[in-house]
Design a protein around this motif. Structure first.
Motif, PDB file in Angstrom:
ATOM      1  N   SER A 106       0.813  -1.217   0.000  1.00 24.58           N
ATOM      2  CA  SER A 106       0.000   0.000   0.000  1.00 24.58           C
ATOM      3  C   SER A 106       0.851   1.274   0.000  1.00 24.58           C
ATOM      4  N   THR A 107       2.138   1.122   0.267  1.00 21.50           N
ATOM      5  CA  THR A 107       3.036   2.286   0.296  1.00 21.50           C
ATOM      6  C   THR A 107       4.229   2.067  -0.630  1.00 21.50           C
ATOM      7  N   ALA A 108       3.961   1.510  -1.792  1.00 19.48           N
ATOM      8  CA  ALA A 108       5.038   1.281  -2.757  1.00 19.48           C
ATOM      9  C   ALA A 108       5.564   2.625  -3.258  1.00 19.48           C
ATOM     10  N   SER A 163       9.487   6.642  -6.525  1.00 20.00           N
ATOM     11  CA  SER A 163      10.746   7.269  -6.910  1.00 20.00           C
ATOM     12  C   SER A 163      11.830   6.873  -5.922  1.00 20.00           C
ATOM     13  N   TRP A 164      13.067   7.161  -6.295  1.00 16.94           N
ATOM     14  CA  TRP A 164      14.220   6.908  -5.432  1.00 16.94           C
ATOM     15  C   TRP A 164      14.071   7.653  -4.110  1.00 16.94           C
ATOM     16  N   LEU A 165      13.664   8.916  -4.170  1.00 13.86           N
ATOM     17  CA  LEU A 165      13.537   9.707  -2.947  1.00 13.86           C
ATOM     18  C   LEU A 165      12.418   9.180  -2.058  1.00 13.86           C
ATOM     19  N   GLU A 166      11.312   8.764  -2.642  1.00 17.00           N
ATOM     20  CA  GLU A 166      10.229   8.199  -1.841  1.00 17.00           C
ATOM     21  C   GLU A 166      10.680   6.926  -1.141  1.00 17.00           C
ATOM     22  N   SER A 167      11.504   6.135  -1.802  1.00 16.70           N
ATOM     23  CA  SER A 167      11.993   4.904  -1.168  1.00 16.70           C
ATOM     24  C   SER A 167      12.893   5.225   0.020  1.00 16.70           C
ATOM     25  N   LEU A 168      13.705   6.279  -0.089  1.00 17.24           N
ATOM     26  CA  LEU A 168      14.567   6.677   1.025  1.00 17.24           C
ATOM     27  C   LEU A 168      13.750   7.183   2.207  1.00 17.24           C
ATOM     28  N   VAL A 169      12.754   8.010   1.911  1.00 13.32           N
ATOM     29  CA  VAL A 169      11.910   8.550   2.979  1.00 13.32           C
ATOM     30  C   VAL A 169      11.112   7.436   3.637  1.00 13.32           C
ATOM     31  N   ARG A 211       3.547  11.935   5.754  1.00 17.90           N
ATOM     32  CA  ARG A 211       2.307  11.888   6.542  1.00 17.90           C
ATOM     33  C   ARG A 211       1.499  10.638   6.213  1.00 17.90           C
ATOM     34  N   ARG A 212       1.485  10.273   4.957  1.00 21.67           N
ATOM     35  CA  ARG A 212       0.763   9.059   4.565  1.00 21.67           C
ATOM     36  C   ARG A 212       1.402   7.829   5.192  1.00 21.67           C
ATOM     37  N   LEU A 213       2.721   7.788   5.203  1.00 25.10           N
ATOM     38  CA  LEU A 213       3.427   6.647   5.792  1.00 25.10           C
ATOM     39  C   LEU A 213       3.102   6.497   7.274  1.00 25.10           C
ATOM     40  N   LEU A 214       3.025   7.616   7.985  1.00 23.38           N
ATOM     41  CA  LEU A 214       2.688   7.573   9.410  1.00 23.38           C
ATOM     42  C   LEU A 214       1.319   6.942   9.610  1.00 23.38           C
ATOM     43  N   GLY A 215       0.325   7.391   8.861  1.00 17.29           N
ATOM     44  CA  GLY A 215      -1.023   6.859   9.005  1.00 17.29           C
ATOM     45  C   GLY A 215      -1.098   5.377   8.703  1.00 17.29           C
TER      46      GLY A 215
END
Length: 220
Positions: A90-92, A95-101, A165-169
């Motif tokens: 659900s949190t795929a 981008s490279w930066l999204e994977s790091l975060v 914020r989405r990852l936290l939820g």
């Protein structure tokens, strides 16, 4: 180092904790190894490959600890596979930066929870959990990469802040599902925190640490 008897037993809650940790470490290895192949630079690729190696080393520590107590690591991990896999699906990252975060924020949030739980454990298990949760170098690497990206393009900040914020939820939702289904883990947390107000306080501390982590990334 003392020898551990194969007959030494652990509670259901501790088995659950070490099981979810083990699958988390195995999943982290998979993700970092995959992310390494999409790194924009060879230096980034090498850094993530090194971190992935550290994660599988942590997994091996947990596997050994459980085996010494007569617990099969696959059985310990089994109850958590679905929830952890669902979270990652659900949190795929796109981008490279999204994977790091994601690794920095998502794994960091889980580590904050497990460190709190570790304070309620016997000393050998506490030491193991803290060793497994030691930073592999990903924090400093992610902070540097995200800072460079924001400096190059200021619009990156808003997109990654929303992602965080989405990852936290998503992470808190999955954690609640896991605890609700695992009586041993729930008992461990309720006993450690004392009561429902203690659990509420734990959740507040996790959110506060999340916000500090986002600020460290320049996304607060």
């Amino acid at each position: 180092m003392r020898e551990v008897s194969s007959q030494e037993s652990v509670s259901a809650g501790v088995v659950d904790l070490l099981g979810v940790l083990a699958y988390g470490e195995l999943s982290a290895f998979d993700r970092m190894a995959e992310d390494a192949r999409t790194a924009p630079t060879l230096a980034g690729r090498a850094a993530l490959a090194s971190m992935a190696a550290a994660e599988i080393g942590h997994y091996t520590m947990l596997e050994r600890h459980l085996a010494e107590r007569g617990v099969d690591v696959e059985e310990a991990m089994a109850p958590f596979i679905g929830h952890i896999d669902d979270f990652h699906m659900s949190t795929a990252p796109k981008s490279w930066l999204e994977s790091l975060v994601k690794a920095y924020v998502g794994d960091g949030l889980a580590a904050d929870l497990y460190r709190e739980v570790a304070t309620w454990l016997d000393e050998p298990t506490k030491e193991l959990v803290l060793a497994v949760l030691s930073d592999t170098g990903h924090s400093a690497f992610a902070e540097r990469e995200v800072a460079q990206a924001i400096a190059a393009d200021s619009t990156v900040r808003d997109r990654l802040a929303l992602w965080g914020r989405r990852l936290l939820g998503e992470a808190l939702t999955q954690a609640q599902y896991v605890v609700a289904e695992r009586d041993g883990l729930a008992e461990l947390i309720v006993t450690g925190t004392g009561d429902l107000s203690g659990i509420a306080g734990l959740l507040r501390r996790l959110q506060q640490k999340h916000h500090k982590r986002m600020q460290s990334l320049g996304l607060g």
